[in-house]
Design a protein around this motif. Structure first.
Motif, PDB file in Angstrom:
ATOM      1  N   GLY A 143      70.699 -71.357 103.766  1.00 52.91           N
ATOM      2  CA  GLY A 143      69.763 -72.438 104.077  1.00 52.91           C
ATOM      3  C   GLY A 143      70.428 -73.806 104.065  1.00 52.91           C
ATOM      4  O   GLY A 143      70.034 -74.711 104.805  1.00 52.91           O
ATOM      5  N   ASN A 144      71.492 -73.952 103.257  1.00 52.57           N
ATOM      6  CA  ASN A 144      72.209 -75.245 103.198  1.00 52.57           C
ATOM      7  C   ASN A 144      73.284 -75.377 104.254  1.00 52.57           C
ATOM      8  O   ASN A 144      74.096 -76.302 104.215  1.00 52.57           O
ATOM      9  CB  ASN A 144      72.908 -75.407 101.834  1.00 52.57           C
ATOM     10  CG  ASN A 144      71.911 -75.456 100.717  1.00 52.57           C
ATOM     11  OD1 ASN A 144      70.747 -75.822 100.934  1.00 52.57           O
ATOM     12  ND2 ASN A 144      72.338 -75.072  99.526  1.00 52.57           N
ATOM     13  N   GLY A 145      73.332 -74.419 105.146  1.00 52.16           N
ATOM     14  CA  GLY A 145      74.346 -74.488 106.204  1.00 52.16           C
ATOM     15  C   GLY A 145      75.734 -74.108 105.734  1.00 52.16           C
ATOM     16  O   GLY A 145      76.732 -74.448 106.367  1.00 52.16           O
ATOM     17  N   THR A 152      75.886 -59.053 100.916  1.00 51.34           N
ATOM     18  CA  THR A 152      74.543 -58.519 101.227  1.00 51.34           C
ATOM     19  C   THR A 152      73.610 -59.550 101.880  1.00 51.34           C
ATOM     20  O   THR A 152      73.016 -59.258 102.922  1.00 51.34           O
ATOM     21  CB  THR A 152      73.919 -57.875  99.974  1.00 51.34           C
ATOM     22  OG1 THR A 152      74.884 -56.948  99.463  1.00 51.34           O
ATOM     23  CG2 THR A 152      72.644 -57.124 100.287  1.00 51.34           C
ATOM     24  N   PRO A 153      73.472 -60.746 101.331  1.00 48.67           N
ATOM     25  CA  PRO A 153      72.614 -61.722 102.025  1.00 48.67           C
ATOM     26  C   PRO A 153      73.167 -62.135 103.386  1.00 48.67           C
ATOM     27  O   PRO A 153      72.410 -62.398 104.329  1.00 48.67           O
ATOM     28  CB  PRO A 153      72.562 -62.923 101.072  1.00 48.67           C
ATOM     29  CG  PRO A 153      73.640 -62.715 100.088  1.00 48.67           C
ATOM     30  CD  PRO A 153      73.949 -61.258 100.033  1.00 48.67           C
ATOM     31  N   PHE A 154      74.511 -62.164 103.493  1.00 45.88           N
ATOM     32  CA  PHE A 154      75.128 -62.450 104.793  1.00 45.88           C
ATOM     33  C   PHE A 154      74.686 -61.400 105.801  1.00 45.88           C
ATOM     34  O   PHE A 154      74.249 -61.713 106.914  1.00 45.88           O
ATOM     35  CB  PHE A 154      76.655 -62.445 104.645  1.00 45.88           C
ATOM     36  CG  PHE A 154      77.408 -62.577 105.954  1.00 45.88           C
ATOM     37  CD1 PHE A 154      77.613 -63.820 106.534  1.00 45.88           C
ATOM     38  CD2 PHE A 154      77.925 -61.452 106.607  1.00 45.88           C
ATOM     39  CE1 PHE A 154      78.309 -63.949 107.739  1.00 45.88           C
ATOM     40  CE2 PHE A 154      78.619 -61.571 107.804  1.00 45.88           C
ATOM     41  CZ  PHE A 154      78.816 -62.824 108.367  1.00 45.88           C
ATOM     42  N   SER A 155      74.772 -60.155 105.374  1.00 44.29           N
ATOM     43  CA  SER A 155      74.448 -59.050 106.271  1.00 44.29           C
ATOM     44  C   SER A 155      72.968 -59.103 106.685  1.00 44.29           C
ATOM     45  O   SER A 155      72.631 -58.875 107.851  1.00 44.29           O
ATOM     46  CB  SER A 155      74.793 -57.738 105.563  1.00 44.29           C
ATOM     47  OG  SER A 155      74.268 -56.657 106.262  1.00 44.29           O
ATOM     48  N   ARG A 156      72.124 -59.420 105.733  1.00 52.09           N
ATOM     49  CA  ARG A 156      70.685 -59.510 106.065  1.00 52.09           C
ATOM     50  C   ARG A 156      70.424 -60.601 107.107  1.00 52.09           C
ATOM     51  O   ARG A 156      69.725 -60.392 108.089  1.00 52.09           O
ATOM     52  CB  ARG A 156      69.876 -59.800 104.790  1.00 52.09           C
ATOM     53  CG  ARG A 156      69.096 -58.583 104.345  1.00 52.09           C
ATOM     54  CD  ARG A 156      68.192 -58.929 103.184  1.00 52.09           C
ATOM     55  NE  ARG A 156      68.721 -58.337 101.963  1.00 52.09           N
ATOM     56  CZ  ARG A 156      68.987 -58.984 100.834  1.00 52.09           C
ATOM     57  NH1 ARG A 156      68.775 -60.285 100.734  1.00 52.09           N
ATOM     58  NH2 ARG A 156      69.454 -58.353  99.803  1.00 52.09           N
TER      59      ARG A 156
END
Ligand code: FAD
Length: 473
Positions: A143-145, A152-156
């Motif tokens: 969210g902060n660019g 895992t969050p990257f993949s999502r």
């Protein structure tokens, strides 16, 4: 007008963004150029097997381009610095108006390209493309660019982007107006050591890669989650060698996957394999966000304070597959003999070097590059930093593989081990993971080394070394 396509790690005509862009103007004359840089390859520890595979694929590319009326020129200089000068001269000689190339994300490559753009400024229009990734580095952020530090969050986030629309594949160019070029002059060998790859494992050329991709996505990908961890099964795609040289693109993989397995983006069959393609992008995106990763720096700073062992005998034993741990040794011999190693085994052997022998991960990283036909800086560095617990998305340092139980779990019958360690062929299944224990009980002699370290003691020493480093920080 004259357009030049500068080929590097994108040795294909299908879905090649730079080539497709260069060919868009029907009236332009299109030329191709590849510049071999043996000294630079030496500095980057390129495997002689990869050099041979590169040469074969370059030859196939030259033929495919010639059929479309595009000549591929091949030059050889020593280093990237010299290749800048070579490009400048080539552009002047052939009156090139525009240069098209696909980005490479490693630091030396990136700097070379910036230098080329600087030198040509005002004379030649330069256009670069994010071609070796599914999504451009910098385009999948928090969210902060910022770039994600955890997979895992990257993949999502990555999958959400793909669900909004897949990156398109570019068509192979049509034949230019003048038609096919004949004859095609045979390529001179590079001034670099070459070691032939087994053509049944790694046949050169785009068609071979595409056929393998299709077969895998039709027949194998649904079973990939169950099969992929067992080195004795043909459960993974083995496409890494073509992907590393860009004979195949990740977009081609993605499109073939969703054509054959339409639920892959929604977690259906094929989703686990898609995740591996996203790991590949992840490491490329990381290199761009943190250029120090290209400079042999760990991502987690304090891990540089670990006091590594300078034990050359141990290092040599690891390289040669003579550690006395059968799964490690079989894996190293697979790589030394074929140029490829199964992913589970890359994790086991890397963990062994770093966490059992306490040897600096960078020595292992470099050795892998000297052997792998699929050597790829981003994936290799990422894999090593993961195994050494020094990277962004690393296993915590206190998680240490036990090489014996890893062998028992992933090669239960010892089939893989016996294939690569003929000296253990006569050992029964259960005993093959600890052959010396078995031999000693029988008073038998073995033509196989005793374990060079005791895992339990090595584990304790490694934990202590990491803890000491963390405290000094
Ligand atoms: P599949 O399982 O079929 O996966 C499909 C593709 O996804 C692969 O071809 C590869 O391009 C990509 N991929 C899969 N796993 C990973 C991963 N963990 N990280 C990044 N990309 C991945 N891969 C390389 O391509 N070159 C290397 O030099 C390399 N060095 C490694 C070193 C270590 C220590 C470790 C742990 C992993 C390394 N990997 C490397 C990642 C992985 O082991 C290989 O990509 C994989 O084994 C190739 O076999 P495959 O094509 O059958 O993979």
């Amino acid at each position: 007008t004259t357009h030049l396509v500068w080929f590097r790690a994108d040795l294909r005509i299908h879905d090649n963004l730079a080539l497709a862009a260069a060919c868009r103007d029907k009236n332009a004359a299109v030329l191709g150029l590849f510049i071999a840089t043996p000294q630079q390859w030496q500095d980057h520890a390129m495997a002689p097997r990869q050099a041979a595979f590169l040469w074969q694929n370059l030859q196939a590319l030259q033929t495919a381009l010639a059929e479309r009326g595009i000549p591929l020129h091949v030059r050889e200089v020593a280093t990237f610095a010299e290749s800048v000068e070579e490009i400048k001269q080539f552009c002047a000689k052939h009156q090139v108006d525009a240069l098209f190339y696909n980005y490479q994300y490693e630091l030396n490559e990136h700097r070379r390209d910036r230098e080329v753009e600087r030198c040509l400024e005002g004379n030649v229009v330069c256009q670069g493309f994010d071609d070796s990734v599914l999504l451009p580095p910098g385009s999948v952020t928090t969210g902060n660019g910022e770039m994600y530090k955890v997979f895992t969050p990257f993949s999502r986030a990555f999958i959400r982007r793909l669900q909004e629309g897949l990156p398109e594949c570019a068509h192979a160019p049509k034949a230019r107006e003048g038609g096919a070029l004949t004859p095609v002059s045979p390529l001179k060998p590079f001034d670099y050591p070459q070691c032939a790859v087994d053509e049944t494992l790694f046949p050169a050329g785009e068609q071979a890669a595409l056929a393998r991709l299709r077969h895998f996505c039709q027949q194998k990908v649904a079973r990939y989650p169950d099969e992929r961890d067992f080195p004795d099964r043909d459960g993974t795609s083995r496409l890494s060698a073509w992907l590393a040289l860009g004979v195949l693109s990740p977009r081609q993989c993605l499109h073939r996957l969703v054509t054959e397995q339409p639920g892959a983006l929604e977690g259906g069959p094929g989703a686990v394999w898609l995740n591996e393609l996203i790991w590949r992008d992840f490491y490329r995106h990381l290199l761009t966000a943190w250029p120090t990763l290209s400079r042999h720096k760990p991502f987690i700073g304090w891990t540089d304070k670990v006091r590594w062992q300078q034990n050359d005998d141990h290092f040599q034993a690891w390289c040669e597959g003579k550690t006395g741990y059968p799964i490690v040794d079989a894996a190293m011999r697979q790589m030394n003999e074929t140029g490829w190693m199964h992913n589970r085994l890359r994790m086991i052997t890397a963990s062994f070097l770093v966490k059992d022998l306490l040897i600096d991960w960078r020595r292992g990283e470099r050795y892998f590059m000297t052997q792998l036909v699929d050597g790829d800086y981003a994936a290799n560095n990422g894999g090593w930093q993961w195994a050494a617990s020094t990277g962004t998305d690393a296993a915590p340092y206190f998680r240490i593989f036990n090489p014996t139980t890893q062998g028992e779990k992933f090669d239960a019958q010892g089939e893989f081990i016996r294939r690569w360690l003929p000296e253990l062929r006569h050992i029964p299944d259960k005993a093959v993971h600890q052959p010396w224990t078995w031999a000693e009980k029988r008073g038998a002699r073995l033509d196989y080394p005793r374990p060079i370290v005791d895992h339990k003691a090595a584990r304790a020493a490694t934990l202590a070394a990491y803890e000491a480093a963390r405290k000094t920080h």
